[in-house]
Design a protein around this motif. Structure first.
Motif, PDB file in Angstrom:
ATOM      1  N   ASP A  75      68.754  14.907  48.969  1.00 55.68           N
ATOM      2  CA  ASP A  75      69.962  14.149  48.286  1.00 55.68           C
ATOM      3  C   ASP A  75      69.940  12.544  48.206  1.00 55.68           C
ATOM      4  OD1 ASP A  75      72.704  13.454  47.393  1.00 55.68           O
ATOM      5  OD2 ASP A  75      73.738  14.939  48.595  1.00 55.68           O
ATOM      6  N   PHE A  76      69.619  12.298  46.976  1.00 54.68           N
ATOM      7  CA  PHE A  76      69.370  10.859  46.764  1.00 54.68           C
ATOM      8  C   PHE A  76      70.595   9.964  47.453  1.00 54.68           C
ATOM      9  CE2 PHE A  76      65.965  11.256  43.482  1.00 54.68           C
ATOM     10  CZ  PHE A  76      65.032  12.040  44.432  1.00 54.68           C
ATOM     11  N   ALA A  77      71.794  10.637  47.512  1.00 57.96           N
ATOM     12  CA  ALA A  77      73.161   9.649  47.852  1.00 57.96           C
ATOM     13  C   ALA A  77      73.106   9.683  49.529  1.00 57.96           C
ATOM     14  CB  ALA A  77      74.277  10.570  47.515  1.00 57.96           C
ATOM     15  N   ARG A  78      72.032  10.434  50.038  1.00 61.95           N
ATOM     16  CA  ARG A  78      72.068  10.517  51.674  1.00 61.95           C
ATOM     17  C   ARG A  78      70.555  10.201  52.080  1.00 61.95           C
ATOM     18  NH1 ARG A  78      75.471  15.007  50.239  1.00 61.95           N
ATOM     19  NH2 ARG A  78      77.529  14.545  51.279  1.00 61.95           N
ATOM     20  N   VAL A 303      83.626  29.602  44.416  1.00 62.03           N
ATOM     21  CA  VAL A 303      83.577  28.069  44.254  1.00 62.03           C
ATOM     22  C   VAL A 303      82.605  27.500  44.952  1.00 62.03           C
ATOM     23  CG1 VAL A 303      85.356  26.263  44.970  1.00 62.03           C
ATOM     24  CG2 VAL A 303      86.239  28.463  44.284  1.00 62.03           C
ATOM     25  N   ILE A 304      82.026  26.607  44.354  1.00 61.52           N
ATOM     26  CA  ILE A 304      81.057  25.675  44.922  1.00 61.52           C
ATOM     27  C   ILE A 304      81.652  24.276  44.978  1.00 61.52           C
ATOM     28  CG2 ILE A 304      78.717  24.716  44.403  1.00 61.52           C
ATOM     29  CD1 ILE A 304      78.155  26.997  42.693  1.00 61.52           C
ATOM     30  N   PRO A 305      81.556  23.830  46.146  1.00 61.82           N
ATOM     31  CA  PRO A 305      82.392  22.252  46.369  1.00 61.82           C
ATOM     32  C   PRO A 305      81.723  21.280  45.699  1.00 61.82           C
ATOM     33  CG  PRO A 305      81.348  23.130  48.360  1.00 61.82           C
ATOM     34  CD  PRO A 305      81.054  24.259  47.503  1.00 61.82           C
ATOM     35  N   GLU A 306      82.515  20.266  45.556  1.00 58.02           N
ATOM     36  CA  GLU A 306      81.890  18.833  44.966  1.00 58.02           C
ATOM     37  C   GLU A 306      80.905  18.532  45.966  1.00 58.02           C
ATOM     38  OE1 GLU A 306      83.135  14.349  44.101  1.00 58.02           O
ATOM     39  OE2 GLU A 306      84.556  15.768  44.763  1.00 58.02           O
ATOM     40  N   GLY A 307      79.723  17.842  45.453  1.00 54.71           N
ATOM     41  CA  GLY A 307      78.670  17.190  46.254  1.00 54.71           C
ATOM     42  C   GLY A 307      77.794  18.417  46.783  1.00 54.71           C
ATOM     43  N   ALA A 308      77.556  19.686  46.097  1.00 52.34           N
ATOM     44  CA  ALA A 308      76.838  20.619  46.857  1.00 52.34           C
ATOM     45  C   ALA A 308      75.325  20.622  46.462  1.00 52.34           C
ATOM     46  CB  ALA A 308      77.592  21.952  46.929  1.00 52.34           C
ATOM     47  N   LYS A 309      74.445  20.931  46.695  1.00 54.01           N
ATOM     48  CA  LYS A 309      73.250  21.211  46.299  1.00 54.01           C
ATOM     49  C   LYS A 309      73.171  22.625  45.819  1.00 54.01           C
ATOM     50  CE  LYS A 309      70.369  17.672  46.382  1.00 54.01           C
ATOM     51  NZ  LYS A 309      69.575  17.052  45.197  1.00 54.01           N
ATOM     52  N   VAL A 310      72.784  22.774  44.577  1.00 56.21           N
ATOM     53  CA  VAL A 310      72.502  24.225  44.202  1.00 56.21           C
ATOM     54  C   VAL A 310      71.308  24.542  43.604  1.00 56.21           C
ATOM     55  CG1 VAL A 310      73.434  26.000  42.260  1.00 56.21           C
ATOM     56  CG2 VAL A 310      74.940  23.985  43.186  1.00 56.21           C
ATOM     57  N   LEU A 311      70.489  25.478  44.319  1.00 54.18           N
ATOM     58  CA  LEU A 311      68.951  25.826  43.755  1.00 54.18           C
ATOM     59  C   LEU A 311      69.095  26.954  42.686  1.00 54.18           C
ATOM     60  CD1 LEU A 311      66.141  25.619  44.289  1.00 54.18           C
ATOM     61  CD2 LEU A 311      66.505  27.147  46.110  1.00 54.18           C
ATOM     62  N   LEU A 312      68.494  26.289  41.399  1.00 53.85           N
ATOM     63  CA  LEU A 312      68.401  27.380  40.516  1.00 53.85           C
ATOM     64  C   LEU A 312      67.194  28.110  40.421  1.00 53.85           C
ATOM     65  CD1 LEU A 312      70.272  24.660  37.779  1.00 53.85           C
ATOM     66  CD2 LEU A 312      71.113  26.605  38.992  1.00 53.85           C
ATOM     67  N   PHE A 313      67.276  29.026  40.333  1.00 51.38           N
ATOM     68  CA  PHE A 313      65.987  29.997  40.317  1.00 51.38           C
ATOM     69  C   PHE A 313      65.281  30.303  38.716  1.00 51.38           C
ATOM     70  CE2 PHE A 313      67.064  30.348  44.644  1.00 51.38           C
ATOM     71  CZ  PHE A 313      65.823  30.662  45.255  1.00 51.38           C
ATOM     72  N   LEU A 314      65.194  29.251  38.105  1.00 52.55           N
ATOM     73  CA  LEU A 314      64.531  29.534  36.823  1.00 52.55           C
ATOM     74  C   LEU A 314      63.461  30.905  36.531  1.00 52.55           C
ATOM     75  CD1 LEU A 314      65.086  26.534  36.950  1.00 52.55           C
ATOM     76  CD2 LEU A 314      63.547  25.909  35.228  1.00 52.55           C
TER      77      LEU A 314
END
Length: 400
Positions: A75-78, A303-314
């Motif tokens: 997470d580039f914010a951290r 519910v996915i909270p704000e600021g959460a990483k979500v892994l998308l399995f393409l």
């Protein structure tokens, strides 16, 4: 750290970056799809989506599922990125609109079409050299050999050291995952390649007339800064190599594993572009990308909270039986339109047109010289945190 989800949310005790899953991802993909529309993965502390409808929708919705905080686990914010973030892949509008617009002007379909006769000639020469029925490894010979014969000239890269593009792309895609042994090994192996790429993206080391120099000329016109131009040229080198190498490898693997489909194409060459799209759907070259939520979002009651990483399995989405009929089958007559093999929405892979046109040139050469693509040994995979990369593909080209 992402806040633990509500206890009612489905969770799976699997690590998508374990060697076992990377070697054979399909059972994990099925488990993820079956578990629910959103799944919590405690092993990496993030949410995941693997069903086609949800993955495609998230890729389109950059406003909620953003890329500016990185499209990897970091997470580039951290955390500090391992290299300056991509001005295309790892930004959102309005910055993304400006840089993508510039790059789309340089990497235009019209410019690629002018090159097709030359690419077709090179593909014909390469394929004819192996069309003798003898076994060979198609990865270094063809899947890597053809892109390395045309792509560096397209960008205007210096002649010496072009083989550095493969290890550099390998480490770039590994870096989207965790800081695991795969990434450490790739970074060590690519130390020299990373330095070569950094130098090769500088204006003084680019040849005139290539896409790289055109980006710097856009900077001269005030469309970006010269520092941004260097980073944008680097984006070409990530987007245009490994995805194309693995796209060609997957196409060859599909024809070898489903020989009837190659004969079907020989009988109806109008299916050529459908065959390419089907290989991109079926092969799962790009397995995953992350997004970060800009606000809390509800997905079918989860519910996915704000600021959460979500892994998308393409790759899992591209084999979702809820969307595709017999998704495990390589079927060149299938309408694979809308697949997410190169992503979807505004962040679709910059190199997708290059990959498709190289695959088209290669397929045309196969049809001209090869009667059958025959598997001659077991396929081997080169484990990567993001890519489904074929490491060895023993085949034979039976001459036409």
């Amino acid at each position: 750290m992402t806040v633990e989800p509500d206890p009612s949310m489905p969770r799976l005790a699997l690590d998508p970056f374990s060697p076992q899953v990377l070697e054979n991802p399909f059972p994990a993909h099925a488990a993820l799809r079956d578990a629910g529309p959103v799944v919590w993965l405690p092993a990496i502390g993030c949410y995941a989506m693997a069903r086609f409808d949800h993955v495609q929708a998230a890729l389109k919705n950059w406003q909620i599922y953003g890329s500016g905080r990185g499209v990897g686990l970091s997470d580039f914010a951290r955390e500090t990125p391992w290299r300056p973030p991509s001005l295309l892949l790892e930004t959102d509008p309005p910055i993304h609109d400006r840089t993508r617009g510039l790059m789309n002007r340089v990497a235009s379909l019209a410019a690629l079409r002018k090159l097709m006769p030359q690419w077709q000639e090179k593909a014909m020469s390469l394929v004819s050299a192996y069309a003798d029925g003898q076994p060979f490894d198609a990865i270094p010979a063809v899947a890597e050999g053809f892109p390395l014969s045309v792509f560096p000239d397209l960008i205007g890269l210096r002649d010496e050291g072009r083989d550095n593009l493969i290890p550099y792309a390998t480490v770039a895609f590994n870096a989207f995952g965790p800081r695991n042994a795969l990434l450490a090994e790739a970074m060590k192996a690519a130390e020299g390649a990373t330095l070569w790429v950094a130098e090769s993206c500088k204006r003084e080391n680019l040849k005139p007339g290539g896409w790289g120099m055109q980006v710097y000329q856009a900077a001269d016109d005030g469309l970006c800064t010269h520092d941004e131009a260097e980073r944008l040229v680097r984006s070409f080198l990530t987007a245009g190599v490994d995805t194309t190498v693995n796209g060609i490898a997957t196409l060859l693997h599909g024809f070898a594993q489903f020989p009837g489909e190659y004969q079907r194409l020989r009988g109806d060459r109008a299916l050529l572009r459908k065959a390419i799209e089907e290989s991109l759907r079926w092969g799962g070259t790009i397995q995953t990308f992350f997004r970060t939520t800009s606000q809390a979002v509800e997905v079918e009651g989860n519910v996915i909270p704000e600021g959460a990483k979500v892994l998308l399995f393409l790759a899992a989405a591209n084999r979702d039986p809820r969307h595709w009929d017999q998704p495990e089958r390589f079927d060149i007559g299938r309408n694979a339109s809308g697949h997410v093999g190169f992503g979807f929405g505004i962040h679709q892979c910059l190199g997708q047109m290059v990959a498709r046109m190289e695959m088209e040139a290669m397929t045309g050469a196969l049809l001209a010289h090869v009667a059958e693509i025959r598997a001659t040994g077991p396929i081997e995979y080169r484990l990567n945190n993001t890519l489904r990369a074929i490491g060895a593909l023993p085949i034979a080209f039976v001459p036409a």
